[in-house]
Design a protein around this motif. Sequence first.
Motif, mmCIF file in Angstrom:
data_model
loop_
_atom_site.group_PDB
_atom_site.id
_atom_site.type_symbol
_atom_site.label_atom_id
_atom_site.label_comp_id
_atom_site.label_asym_id
_atom_site.label_seq_id
_atom_site.Cartn_x
_atom_site.Cartn_y
_atom_site.Cartn_z
ATOM 1 N N GLN A 151 0.792 -1.226 0.000
ATOM 2 C CA GLN A 151 0.000 0.000 0.000
ATOM 3 C C GLN A 151 0.829 1.283 0.000
ATOM 4 O O GLN A 151 0.292 2.361 -0.194
ATOM 5 C CB GLN A 151 -0.926 0.023 1.216
ATOM 6 C CG GLN A 151 -1.937 -1.106 1.197
ATOM 7 C CD GLN A 151 -2.776 -1.146 2.452
ATOM 8 O OE1 GLN A 151 -2.567 -0.393 3.378
ATOM 9 N NE2 GLN A 151 -3.736 -2.051 2.470
ATOM 10 N N SER A 152 2.124 1.184 0.227
ATOM 11 C CA SER A 152 2.930 2.396 0.358
ATOM 12 C C SER A 152 4.408 2.072 0.195
ATOM 13 O O SER A 152 4.804 0.918 0.160
ATOM 14 C CB SER A 152 2.674 3.039 1.719
ATOM 15 O OG SER A 152 2.876 2.084 2.736
ATOM 16 N N SER A 153 5.205 3.120 0.117
ATOM 17 C CA SER A 153 6.655 2.977 0.033
ATOM 18 C C SER A 153 7.239 3.176 1.437
ATOM 19 O O SER A 153 7.164 4.275 1.984
ATOM 20 C CB SER A 153 7.212 4.025 -0.933
ATOM 21 O OG SER A 153 8.603 4.025 -0.916
ATOM 22 N N VAL A 154 7.795 2.119 2.022
ATOM 23 C CA VAL A 154 8.255 2.146 3.411
ATOM 24 C C VAL A 154 9.763 1.973 3.465
ATOM 25 O O VAL A 154 10.319 1.074 2.841
ATOM 26 C CB VAL A 154 7.595 1.020 4.234
ATOM 27 C CG1 VAL A 154 8.041 1.067 5.690
ATOM 28 C CG2 VAL A 154 6.083 1.076 4.130
ATOM 29 N N SER A 155 10.403 2.849 4.234
ATOM 30 C CA SER A 155 11.843 2.742 4.470
ATOM 31 C C SER A 155 12.123 2.796 5.957
ATOM 32 O O SER A 155 11.599 3.671 6.651
ATOM 33 C CB SER A 155 12.600 3.898 3.809
ATOM 34 O OG SER A 155 12.445 3.863 2.427
ATOM 35 N N LYS A 156 12.927 1.867 6.419
ATOM 36 C CA LYS A 156 13.397 1.930 7.806
ATOM 37 C C LYS A 156 14.583 2.885 7.817
ATOM 38 O O LYS A 156 15.540 2.717 7.068
ATOM 39 C CB LYS A 156 13.799 0.547 8.279
ATOM 40 C CG LYS A 156 14.230 0.495 9.718
ATOM 41 C CD LYS A 156 14.492 -0.960 10.072
ATOM 42 C CE LYS A 156 15.082 -1.160 11.397
ATOM 43 N NZ LYS A 156 15.409 -2.584 11.611
ATOM 44 N N VAL A 157 14.507 3.897 8.672
ATOM 45 C CA VAL A 157 15.509 4.952 8.716
ATOM 46 C C VAL A 157 16.575 4.667 9.769
ATOM 47 O O VAL A 157 17.739 5.024 9.593
ATOM 48 C CB VAL A 157 14.829 6.309 9.008
ATOM 49 C CG1 VAL A 157 15.835 7.419 9.159
ATOM 50 C CG2 VAL A 157 13.828 6.627 7.921
ATOM 51 N N GLY A 158 16.176 4.026 10.863
ATOM 52 C CA GLY A 158 17.145 3.763 11.912
ATOM 53 C C GLY A 158 16.542 3.082 13.112
ATOM 54 O O GLY A 158 15.334 2.840 13.181
ATOM 55 N N THR A 159 17.417 2.791 14.072
ATOM 56 C CA THR A 159 17.047 2.104 15.299
ATOM 57 C C THR A 159 17.659 2.849 16.477
ATOM 58 O O THR A 159 18.801 3.313 16.406
ATOM 59 C CB THR A 159 17.560 0.647 15.281
ATOM 60 O OG1 THR A 159 16.953 -0.034 14.187
ATOM 61 C CG2 THR A 159 17.247 -0.086 16.565
ATOM 62 N N LEU A 160 16.897 2.920 17.541
ATOM 63 C CA LEU A 160 17.373 3.545 18.767
ATOM 64 C C LEU A 160 17.157 2.569 19.908
ATOM 65 O O LEU A 160 16.033 2.137 20.155
ATOM 66 C CB LEU A 160 16.603 4.848 19.029
ATOM 67 C CG LEU A 160 16.928 5.625 20.288
ATOM 68 C CD1 LEU A 160 18.398 6.026 20.336
ATOM 69 C CD2 LEU A 160 16.044 6.854 20.389
#
Length: 163
Positions: A43-52
């Motif tokens: 349904q969308s364009s998803v990007s994981k940017v980072g982890t904390l």
Amino acid sequence: MKTEEFVNRLLYSGESVRELLTQYFQERNPNFYPEEVNIDDEQSSVSKVGTLTLEDNAVVHFYCVQLNEILSERTSKKRQYEIAKRILSREFADAGIFFFYDDNRNFRISLVYKEYYGVREKYSHYKRFTFFLSKDKPYKTFVLQMEKNNWRKLSDIKKAFSV
């Protein structure tokens, strides 16, 4: 970068959402680990940017989600929550902060987290823990809440999003 500058750049500059998120959160907490991972979602364009990883050992993932529809204050909050929940269920994280946005650079920033009951998980409610940012709406509350947040514990992040 201060939160107000961050928001202005998100809304008006045309810069990469992923790069702005990475820069902002690296400055907020030195434990932020940037990542560039594209996630399959129909349904969308998803990007994981980072982890904390926080002091309380909670793991928070950050995502930017470009939607194929116009985003407004009232549209599709439940559908976006379902996207977030589906993504979070596949990840080893206690929470996710999702930056949903459209081509007009309207943003819904949502915190979705898991609550654990023994071996069962329950997700936070979709009507809470969210901000809407738009060029034609004031965003003072978001700026104040993010500036007050020290990004050290999940309870602090929940408090910042709980308005």
